[in-house]
Design an enzyme around this catalytic site. Structure first.
Site, PDB file in Angstrom:
ATOM      1  N   ARG A 146      -6.009  -0.861  -8.786  1.00 24.41           N
ATOM      2  CA  ARG A 146      -6.318  -1.594  -7.654  1.00 24.41           C
ATOM      3  C   ARG A 146      -6.804  -1.112  -7.121  1.00 24.41           C
ATOM      4  O   ARG A 146      -6.515  -0.004  -6.542  1.00 24.41           O
ATOM      5  CB  ARG A 146      -5.019  -1.937  -7.449  1.00 24.41           C
TER       6      ARG A 146
ATOM      7  N   ASP B  43      -4.260  -2.404   3.743  1.00 24.65           N
ATOM      8  CA  ASP B  43      -3.918  -1.550   2.358  1.00 24.65           C
ATOM      9  C   ASP B  43      -5.073  -1.027   3.344  1.00 24.65           C
ATOM     10  O   ASP B  43      -5.330  -0.253   2.637  1.00 24.65           O
ATOM     11  CB  ASP B  43      -4.732  -3.452   1.741  1.00 24.65           C
TER      12      ASP B  43
ATOM     13  N   LYS C  53      -3.931  -8.208   2.922  1.00 24.25           N
ATOM     14  CA  LYS C  53      -3.852  -9.833   2.223  1.00 24.25           C
ATOM     15  C   LYS C  53      -4.408 -11.310   2.090  1.00 24.25           C
ATOM     16  O   LYS C  53      -4.236 -11.552   3.694  1.00 24.25           O
ATOM     17  CB  LYS C  53      -2.267 -10.095   2.089  1.00 24.25           C
TER      18      LYS C  53
ATOM     19  N   ALA D 139       0.894  -0.630  -0.133  1.00 26.05           N
ATOM     20  CA  ALA D 139       0.127   0.237  -0.035  1.00 26.05           C
ATOM     21  C   ALA D 139       0.593   1.129   0.188  1.00 26.05           C
ATOM     22  O   ALA D 139       0.236   1.999  -1.265  1.00 26.05           O
ATOM     23  CB  ALA D 139      -1.217   0.262   1.181  1.00 26.05           C
TER      24      ALA D 139
HETATM   25  O1  MRU Z   1      -1.124  -7.287  -2.995  1.00 20.02           O
HETATM   26  P1  MRU Z   1      -0.219  -6.446  -2.749  1.00 20.02           P
HETATM   27  O2  MRU Z   1       1.170  -7.520  -3.017  1.00 20.02           O
HETATM   28  O3  MRU Z   1       0.098  -5.446  -2.762  1.00 20.02           O
HETATM   29  O4  MRU Z   1      -0.596  -6.420  -1.202  1.00 20.02           O
HETATM   30  C1  MRU Z   1       0.147  -6.079  -0.200  1.00 20.02           C
HETATM   31  C2  MRU Z   1      -0.250  -6.609   0.937  1.00 20.02           C
HETATM   32  O5  MRU Z   1      -1.629  -6.611   1.477  1.00 20.02           O
HETATM   33  C3  MRU Z   1       0.208  -5.412   2.361  1.00 20.02           C
HETATM   34  O6  MRU Z   1       0.115  -6.299   3.449  1.00 20.02           O
HETATM   35  C4  MRU Z   1       0.024  -4.011   2.828  1.00 20.02           C
HETATM   36  O7  MRU Z   1      -0.167  -3.495   1.192  1.00 20.02           O
HETATM   37  C5  MRU Z   1       1.190  -3.515   3.698  1.00 20.02           C
HETATM   38  S1  MRU Z   1       2.442  -2.843   3.115  1.00 20.02           S
HETATM   39  C6  MRU Z   1       2.870  -2.286   4.255  1.00 20.02           C
END
Ligand code: MRU
Length: 350
Positions: free
Chosen positions: A94, A242, A253, A53
Site C-alpha cells: 500500500r 496516513d 481516508k 497507519a
Molecule cells: O484504508 P485504511 O483503513 O487503512 O485507512 C485508514 C485511515 O485512513 C485512518 O484514518 C488513518 O490510517 C489513521 S489511523 C490512526
C-alpha cells in the site's frame, strides 16, 4: 473500560509467526490469523486485514523480523540482500500510509548499522526493535490523547471519519485517544461516526470499538455530516492521518477533505491526530503524496447482497484524499499541539 487488547498484532508464542486480528471480518467475526510468509503478510496489508497507519507499521516490523528468520543461516551480505528484497516487496502493498515504509526502514537501518554483529545477533536485535515499535506506539497514542484533551471539553459532541482508534494502532488510537483517556478520567463524550464508504471502517470498526468501550455512539452515512454541523450539533471533527507532508497537507481516508470543507464552512474545529511516525518531512506538500487507487468491486459489489451498479461501469475509487493544511485547525501529535503555519510548527518540532 473494555479496550481492545493491545496485542491484536503480535508475535506467536513460539516467536516464529505474526498473529493479527483480521479487521476485514469485523464486526461479525473476531478471527485471529497467523502468517509466516512475506506473501501472506503482503496480502494481509493489501486486503485491509491489517489496516490503519500505525497498526500497519507495527505489523510490518514484526513481519520483517519473522521474514528474517528464514535466512538466519546465511552470511551477512546474503542476509542483508534478502531482507532488503522482502522489505521492498512488503512496502509495495500500500503506498499512502507512511508508517509502513517508516517501520521497514527502521528495521533495515538496524541491519545496516550492525554489519559486524553477526546475523544471529542482528536477529535478536530485530525482535527487540519490533517489540519496541509496538510498545512505543502505545505510549505515542497515550500522549496524543493527553494533548488532545487540552482542546476537547467534557461532554463534547465529536464527529469521526474512518477508524483511527485502538484497531488502527495497538491501543487508544490517535483520533480516539482523547475520548478513551478522557473516559478513564470520568469524562463523557458523544461520538458521531461516519460509516466511511466504501469499506465502512466507521460502521464496522469505529462503531464496534466505541460501543465495546461503552461510548455514546451514533452512526451516520458520510453525506449526513453536513446536516449535523449545520444544526450546530458537532463541537469538533476529529480524524487520523496516513501521511502528513511538511506543509501540513494531510492524506487520510477518502472523504476527509470534504469533511474539512464542511467543518470550515460551519465554523467547527477540524482536528488531525497523528504520531511523529506519520509525519513525512521529506514530502513537501500533498501534491507529492501517492494516493492508492483500489478495485472497482469495492464500490459496485462489496458489502451488497447483489451487485449495485451496471456491469462494465467506470469506477473512481481512491482510498485517500488530501486535506489542505489551511483547513486544519490543529494537528495533535505526541510532541504537542501544532498550529498554523504548519510548515513552521512542523519544522520546529520534527
Ligand atoms: O484504508 P485504511 O483503513 O487503512 O485507512 C485508514 C485511515 O485512513 C485512518 O484514518 C488513518 O490510517 C489513521 S489511523 C490512526
Amino acid at each position: 473500560m473494555d479496550y481492545l487488547p493491545s496485542d491484536h498484532v503480535r508475535l506467536s508464542e513460539d516467536g516464529r509467526a505474526v498473529v493479527y486480528l483480521d479487521q476485514s471480518k469485523l464486526p461479525w467475526k473476531e478471527e485471529f490469523k497467523t502468517v509466516t510468509s512475506i506473501r501472506d503478510m503482503y496480502e494481509a496489508i493489501l486486503g485491509l486485514e491489517v489496516r490503519g497507519a500505525p497498526c500497519i507499521g507495527v505489523f510490518a516490523a514484526y513481519a520483517m523480523y519473522v521474514a528474517a528468520l528464514k535466512y538466519a543461516d546465511k552470511d551477512y551480505e546474503t542476509f542483508k540482500e534478502s531482507f532488503h528484497k522482502d522489505g521492498e516487496y512488503l512496502n509495495s502493498s500500500r503506498p499512502t500510509a507512511v508508517n509502513l515504509s517508516w517501520a521497514i526502514r527502521r528495521m533495515e537501518g538496524l541491519v545496516e548499522d550492525n554489519s559486524s554483529a553477526g546475523v544471529g545477533q542482528i536477529i535478536t536485535m530485530l525482535k527487540k526493535e519490533a517489540e519496541e515499535i509496538h510498545s512505543e506506539d502505545i505510549g505515542l497514542c497515550r500522549r496524543i490523547g493527553e494533548n488532545g484533551l487540552t482542546l476537547i471539553n467534557d461532554g463534547a459532541a465529536l464527529l469521526t471519519h474512518c477508524n483511527a482508534g485502538a484497531l488502527a494502532t495497538t491501543r487508544y488510537g490517535t483520533q480516539l485517544a482523547p475520548v478513551y483517556i478522557g473516559m478513564e478520567r470520568g469524562m463523557h463524550f458523544k461520538l458521531y461516526v461516519d460509516e466511511t464508504r466504501p469499506l465502512l471502517q466507521g460502521a464496522r470498526l469505529t462503531a464496534y470499538e466505541l460501543a465495546r468501550a461503552g461510548v455514546d455512539t451514533t452512526l451516520l452515512c458520510d453525506n449526513m455530516a453536513g446536516e449535523l454541523m449545520k444544526a450546530g450539533r458537532i463541537d469538533a471533527v476529529i480524524v487520523g492521518a496516513d501521511r502528513i507532508a511538511a506543509n501540513g497537507d494531510t492524506a487520510n481516508k477518502i472523504g476527509t477533505s470534504a469533511l474539512s470543507v464542511l467543518a470550515n464552512y460551519y465554523h467547527v474545529p477540524f482536528y488531525v491526530f497523528a504520531p511523529y511516525s506519520t509525519i513525512d518531512m521529506s514530502t513537501a506538500s500533498g501534491e507529492d503524496i501517492v494516493i492508492e487507487q483500489r478495485a472497482a468491486e469495492e464500490l459496485t459489489e462489496k458489502y451488497y447482497v447483489h451487485r449495485m451498479a451496471p456491469e462494465g461501469i467506470k469506477v473512481f475509487n481512491p482510498a485517500f484524499d488530501v486535506t489542505d493544511h489551511e483547513l486544519i485547525s490543529a494537528i495533535i501529535t505526541d510532541r504537542g499541539v501544532l498550529r498554523k503555519p504548519y510548515d513552521k510548527s512542523l519544522k520546529e518540532v520534527f
